[in-house]
Scaffold this active site. Structure first.
Site, PDB file in Angstrom:
ATOM      1  N   THR A 152       0.870  -1.187   0.000  1.00 61.34           N
ATOM      2  CA  THR A 152       0.000   0.000   0.000  1.00 61.34           C
ATOM      3  C   THR A 152       0.905   1.233   0.000  1.00 61.34           C
ATOM      4  OG1 THR A 152      -0.256  -0.285   2.399  1.00 61.34           O
ATOM      5  CG2 THR A 152      -2.055  -1.055   1.002  1.00 61.34           C
ATOM      6  N   LYS A 178       3.975  -6.889   4.126  1.00 55.04           N
ATOM      7  CA  LYS A 178       3.721  -5.505   3.769  1.00 55.04           C
ATOM      8  C   LYS A 178       3.330  -4.764   5.039  1.00 55.04           C
ATOM      9  CE  LYS A 178       0.300  -3.581   3.118  1.00 55.04           C
ATOM     10  NZ  LYS A 178      -0.493  -2.590   3.966  1.00 55.04           N
ATOM     11  N   THR A 189       1.017  -8.880  12.161  1.00 59.70           N
ATOM     12  CA  THR A 189       1.413  -7.616  11.559  1.00 59.70           C
ATOM     13  C   THR A 189       0.418  -7.283  10.458  1.00 59.70           C
ATOM     14  OG1 THR A 189       3.263  -6.414  10.624  1.00 59.70           O
ATOM     15  CG2 THR A 189       2.963  -8.668   9.876  1.00 59.70           C
ATOM     16  N   GLU A 276       5.987   4.714   7.616  1.00 61.29           N
ATOM     17  CA  GLU A 276       5.596   5.911   6.871  1.00 61.29           C
ATOM     18  C   GLU A 276       6.389   7.124   7.357  1.00 61.29           C
ATOM     19  OE1 GLU A 276       1.045   4.698   5.615  1.00 61.29           O
ATOM     20  OE2 GLU A 276       1.353   5.959   7.371  1.00 61.29           O
ATOM     21  N   ASN A 402      -0.371  10.708   5.835  1.00 61.90           N
ATOM     22  CA  ASN A 402      -1.687  10.326   6.345  1.00 61.90           C
ATOM     23  C   ASN A 402      -2.716  11.439   6.265  1.00 61.90           C
ATOM     24  OD1 ASN A 402      -1.701   7.439   7.568  1.00 61.90           O
ATOM     25  ND2 ASN A 402       0.284   8.290   8.096  1.00 61.90           N
ATOM     26  N   SER A 407      -6.359   9.947  -1.139  1.00 61.47           N
ATOM     27  CA  SER A 407      -6.132  10.488  -2.483  1.00 61.47           C
ATOM     28  C   SER A 407      -4.811  10.014  -3.069  1.00 61.47           C
ATOM     29  CB  SER A 407      -6.140  12.019  -2.437  1.00 61.47           C
ATOM     30  OG  SER A 407      -5.166  12.493  -1.536  1.00 61.47           O
TER      31      SER A 407
END
Length: 407
Positions: A152, A178, A189, A276, A402, A407
């Site tokens: 993702t 992932k 996870t 992230e 985030n 989008s």
């Protein structure tokens, strides 16, 4: 125990093929969004799932399908979590039927998973076209494509494999995983798929996976959020030809667990390093705890501290934040003899002794913390148990990612 890294990912073990394609779930046609992993024969299968009270439809269906402890294939889409959808379970069931028809197996032999945005409609049409297309390109070289298809916000695919021996029989274990955000695992996870050609009973496979997850995958924290779709699945098809492992006290079972542990530690480090917005991998090792539960809790508490994560991003040796995290950790352990060392490939610096300031050079500490991987080493001096946890720093980019995730 020797574990030799090899190529192939989930296709490294004998008898596994995989594929990863773009089927139309994602708008970007350059991104693969459907992964398929298939065993040439029935495989003992075990899984662990999120404990989030809100769960994706694929988890409920997979639980049902694994009631007998066996499967033939894993089907996973990215781009849509199939969670909080009024027809989510129906879509998951239809996907399994499509896969079963294309593979010539039963729908109950399919493990299904999804990852992506929560609460978005998931049409069946992409699967109607994509599943037969994925089956048509199944290959012993398809592990890398499958790893890419489950991504993702990951910045890179995560695929790995190891060779090991069981009583003299060469065996292999492969893994793709992932995860980049929404990660504070509670039983699993984000998504981890493991294959092995070792022979082991479903009951012991489940025992091995559950115990390993407690020490590894459950010890990751990126942002404190437990996903609705967390799942870790392992398939063992026995094609290596070893004597089936059926005794938890055997040397073979211990060797198998060691290989599984090594594969999952690799996954922990990959996920944490790719958090992230992350600029640093954090690995916390706690020793000197009175028991394993306390050691795990302390390590996880430290790695979960947003204040510490922010300090690591700023390369600030604010060691009091580690002591603070230790202090609010639940458990029966002493916190008055803690020693703390910060380390990296640029050196190490002790910053705390007996839970108090230990004279150190701020410049030296800043140099240590400038590395891309930071090791936080804690000794509670209250026993012999130890544990590890993995995380990342908290950067400005986490909020940017985030803030416009959909989008």
């Amino acid at each position: 125990m020797t574990h030799t890294p090899i190529n192939g990912g989930v296709c490294a073990p004998q008898g596994f093929r995989a594929a990863g394609i773009h089927c139309g779930i994602r708008k970007n046609k350059n991104k693969r969004d459907l992964a398929l992993i298939v065993s040439d024969c029935a495989a003992a299968t075990a899984a662990v799932y999120t404990r989030n009270k809100v769960q994706g439809a694929p988890l409920a269906l997979t639980r049902r399908h694994l009631a007998d402890g066996f499967s033939r294939a894993v089907l996973c889409n990215s781009g849509n979590a199939n969670t909080c959808n009024p027809d989510g379970l129906q879509i998951a069931e239809q996907c399994c039927e499509l896969a079963a028809r294309a593979l010539g197996v039963l729908p109950e032999e399919i493990v299904i998973a999804s990852t992506g945005v929560i609460g978005q409609p998931l049409p069946l049409a992409p699967f109607e076209q994509g599943i037969p297309a994925a089956v048509s390109v199944l290959s012993a070289d398809g592990g890398a494509d499958a790893a890419e298809a489950v991504m993702t916000t990951d910045t890179r695919p995560k695929s790995h494999a190891l060779a090991f021996d069981l009583d003299g029989t060469p065996c292999r274990i492969g893994i793709i995983t992932k995860g980049s955000g929404m990660i504070n695992p509670n039983m699993a996870t984000m998504l981890t798929f493991i294959t092995t050609d070792a022979a082991i009973t479903p009951a012991l496979l489940q025992r091995a996976l559950s115990a390993t997850v407690d020490d590894t995958l459950n010890q990751i924290n990126i942002d404190g959020d437990t996903s609705t779709n967390d799942m870790a699945v392992i398939q063992a098809n026995g094609m290596a030809g070893n004597a089936e492992i059926n005794d938890e006290n055997s040397a073979a079972y211990a060797a198998f667990c060691a290989a599984l542990h090594a594969a999952c530690v690799w996954a922990c480090r990959e996920i944490a390093a790719d958090g992230e917005g992350a600029t640093k991998l954090l690995e916390c090792t706690v020793q000197g705890a009175p028991d394993a539960r306390s050691a795990r809790a302390v390590a996880k508490s430290i790695i979960s501290s947003d204040l510490l994560k922010a300090a690591m991003f700023g390369e600030d040796a604010n060691w009091g934040r580690v002591l603070c995290a230790i202090g609010y950790t639940e458990g029966d352990f002493a916190a008055d003899k803690v020693s703390l060392t910060l380390a990296s490939d640029k050196g190490s610096v002790k910053v705390c002794e007996n839970s108090a300031y230990f004279p150190f050079s701020e410049d030296e500490a800043a140099e240590v913390l400038s590395a891309a991987e930071i090791r936080i080493n804690v000794d509670l001096h209250d026993g012999t148990a130890s544990a590890q946890a993995w995380g990342c720093d908290l950067s400005y980019d986490y909020v940017k990612i985030n803030g416009d995730y959909r989008s």
